[in-house]
Design a protein around this motif. Structure first.
Motif, PDB file in Angstrom:
ATOM      1  N   GLU A 149      -0.710  -8.537   4.585  1.00 24.33           N
ATOM      2  CA  GLU A 149      -0.541  -7.092   4.472  1.00 24.33           C
ATOM      3  C   GLU A 149      -0.477  -6.650   3.006  1.00 24.33           C
ATOM      4  O   GLU A 149      -1.152  -5.688   2.609  1.00 24.33           O
ATOM      5  N   LYS A 178       9.380  -6.769   5.676  1.00 21.58           N
ATOM      6  CA  LYS A 178       8.247  -7.090   6.550  1.00 21.58           C
ATOM      7  C   LYS A 178       7.752  -8.519   6.348  1.00 21.58           C
ATOM      8  O   LYS A 178       7.382  -8.903   5.239  1.00 21.58           O
ATOM      9  N   GLY A 188      -0.896 -10.612  13.703  1.00 19.81           N
ATOM     10  CA  GLY A 188      -0.415  -9.262  13.981  1.00 19.81           C
ATOM     11  C   GLY A 188       0.803  -9.274  14.896  1.00 19.81           C
ATOM     12  O   GLY A 188       1.347 -10.325  15.218  1.00 19.81           O
ATOM     13  N   GLY A 228       5.987  -6.593  14.306  1.00 18.03           N
ATOM     14  CA  GLY A 228       7.053  -5.674  14.689  1.00 18.03           C
ATOM     15  C   GLY A 228       7.743  -6.126  15.965  1.00 18.03           C
ATOM     16  O   GLY A 228       8.958  -6.291  16.004  1.00 18.03           O
ATOM     17  N   PRO A 268       9.743   0.676   0.323  1.00 19.93           N
ATOM     18  CA  PRO A 268      10.577   1.822   0.695  1.00 19.93           C
ATOM     19  C   PRO A 268      10.224   2.328   2.095  1.00 19.93           C
ATOM     20  O   PRO A 268       9.050   2.411   2.433  1.00 19.93           O
ATOM     21  N   ILE A 320       8.682   9.050   9.353  1.00 17.60           N
ATOM     22  CA  ILE A 320       7.448   9.139  10.128  1.00 17.60           C
ATOM     23  C   ILE A 320       7.492  10.308  11.093  1.00 17.60           C
ATOM     24  O   ILE A 320       8.429  10.447  11.872  1.00 17.60           O
ATOM     25  N   ASN A 357      -2.730   0.490  10.684  1.00 15.74           N
ATOM     26  CA  ASN A 357      -1.996   0.793  11.917  1.00 15.74           C
ATOM     27  C   ASN A 357      -0.525   0.462  11.739  1.00 15.74           C
ATOM     28  O   ASN A 357      -0.151  -0.689  11.812  1.00 15.74           O
ATOM     29  N   LEU A 362       0.862   2.602   6.248  1.00 17.57           N
ATOM     30  CA  LEU A 362       2.075   1.771   6.277  1.00 17.57           C
ATOM     31  C   LEU A 362       1.781   0.321   6.617  1.00 17.57           C
ATOM     32  O   LEU A 362       2.665  -0.519   6.559  1.00 17.57           O
ATOM     33  N   ASP A 363       0.569   0.015   7.019  1.00 21.28           N
ATOM     34  CA  ASP A 363       0.217  -1.377   7.301  1.00 21.28           C
ATOM     35  C   ASP A 363      -1.224  -1.578   6.866  1.00 21.28           C
ATOM     36  O   ASP A 363      -1.983  -0.606   6.724  1.00 21.28           O
TER      37      ASP A 363
END
Ligand code: GDP
Ligand code: MN
Length: 378
Positions: free
Chosen positions: A5, A45, A51, A54, A92, A96, A190, A203-204
């Motif tokens: 990433e 992260k 993938g 999360g 940071p 969203i 995404n 953000l990704d």
């Protein structure tokens, strides 16, 4: 070649796509130091070449230094579906409002890149495709790449607000440029988010570079993270073997990609599962056979090995010699089924039978035999 990433985000940033800042940390202390520079709240992260981090607990928003240290420590100890986390990205946390999806992938069927956007971002795009396909807009790109008017159409599909739409269209154009200039087979954001202030942010980043193009991108080739890749695939690349790890139990050593595909098909047809695709190539190099065997014997899922050799330029006796050398060197208790036919077949059979091994000549018979041996060993 998959990029992490943070590496993908570096490419995005260089192309002018808005990406939050971030730092890579390998230890809890490094994470804490990054946290101090970047300021709370932050996201920790996992940086692994897979993938769905999360869902696996590899992405966590933290609001205090204690929480940052605790979560960095926890995530650095995670194993995400076979990928050990050795690095985390500290970045940071953004507020969203909306999560969108934007990705460009090579559509092999249409032989063109395909832009996909969806207002249902943040989740697996495969899931959206299955359950609410109408929420994905697909646009095939042609020689012109992504013309501005099509980028605007895609942006309108995502968000009706003019100020947001304009930013989204710009991001899509830049994403298309990243895809094209770096010879990607995938460039995906995404989630692509809109903040409550109406700012668009990536953000990704998921970027895959076409391996065949790495020769003209030495800067990208240098990004390869051998420690994070499958060790078998790394070794195979060094030894010039075409190797792809799969999740079955039957190890395959085959000469030629077409025969390797046919072998896998036949294994599946008879109810077995291949543990790998492995093409030792057209040459008759015993070193390659040895390398192939050592790869397979180190894979704990492999229950039996099938050699399927069609001798042409590849000489069967060379393969037999390679196999015997490999067995002398690494020794294995794995059942091995050998099928060979073609150039120097007789010499190969003699070599093998001198060591108490026999070779079949019928492929179907060999495949059924190896499936049976794998089942016994399981
Ligand atoms: P993936 O699961 O591997 O795709 O990792 P992502 O980077 O996409 O993160 C998963 C999810 O974590 C996102 O869809 C967001 O919902 C959440 N997330 C990631 N970064 C942030 C952030 O900066 N702020 C907030 N609030 N959530 C975030
Ligand atoms: Mn994601």
């Amino acid at each position: 070649m998959n990029l992490h990433e943070y590496q993908g985000k570096d490419l995005f940033r260089a192309a002018g796509i808005p990406v939050p800042p971030g730092e890579v940390a390998r230890t809890v202390d490094e994470a804490a130091a990054s946290g101090e520079r970047l300021g709370l709240p932050l996201v920790v992260k996992a940086q692994v070449l897979i993938g769905g981090r999360g869902k696996a607990g590899g992405v966590k928003v933290v609001r205090s230094v204690e929480e940052l240290r605790r979560e960095a420590g926890r995530i650095l100890g995670l194993d995400i579906r076979g990928h050990q986390v050795r690095k985390v990205l500290i970045t940071p946390a953004s507020d969203i409002e909306k999560e969108y999806y934007a990705g460009i992938v090579l559509d092999r069927k249409y032989e063109t890149p395909l832009l996909m956007v969806s207002p249902a971002g943040g989740v697996d795009i495969e899931e959206v495709a299955r359950e609410t396909p109408e929420k994905i807009l697909r646009l095939h790109l042609d020689q012109r790449g992504l013309p501005a008017y099509r980028a605007r159409a895609a942006a309108s599909f995502l968000d009706p607000r003019p100020a947001v739409r304009r930013q989204l269209a710009t991001v899509l154009l830049k994403l298309a440029r990243v895809y094209h200039e770096h010879d990607c087979s995938l460039a995906e954001i995404n989630p692509l988010v809109v903040t409550p202030k109406g700012e668009v942010l990536a953000l990704d980043a998921k970027v895959v570079i076409d391996d065949n193009a790495l020769d003209r991108h030495p800067d990208l080739a240098a990004l390869r993270d051998l420690g994070a890749e499958d060790p078998g695939e790394v070794e195979a690349r060094e030894k010039s073997l075409s190797y792809v790890r799969l999740d079955g139990s039957i190890g395959c050593v085959v000469n030629g990609a077409g025969l390797a595909m046919a072998t896998m098909d036949l294994i599946h047809y008879h109810g077995g599962r291949a543990a790998n695709f492995l093409d030792i190539g057209g040459s008759s190099n015993p070193e390659k056979v040895t390398a192939a065997m050592s790869l397979l014997t180190r894979d704990a899922r492999v229950r039996a090995v099938l050699f399927n050799i069609f001798g042409g330029i590849t000489r069967c006796d060379d393969v037999a010699r390679g196999l015997l050398t490999a067995l002398d060197r690494i020794g294995t208790k794995l059942p091995i089924v050998i099928r060979l036919t073609g150039t120097n077949e007789k010499e190969a059979r003699d070599l093998l039978s001198a060591r108490g091994m026999t070779a079949l000549s019928d492929m179907d018979e060999a495949v059924r035999a190896v499936i049976a041996r794998a089942a016994e060993a399981a």
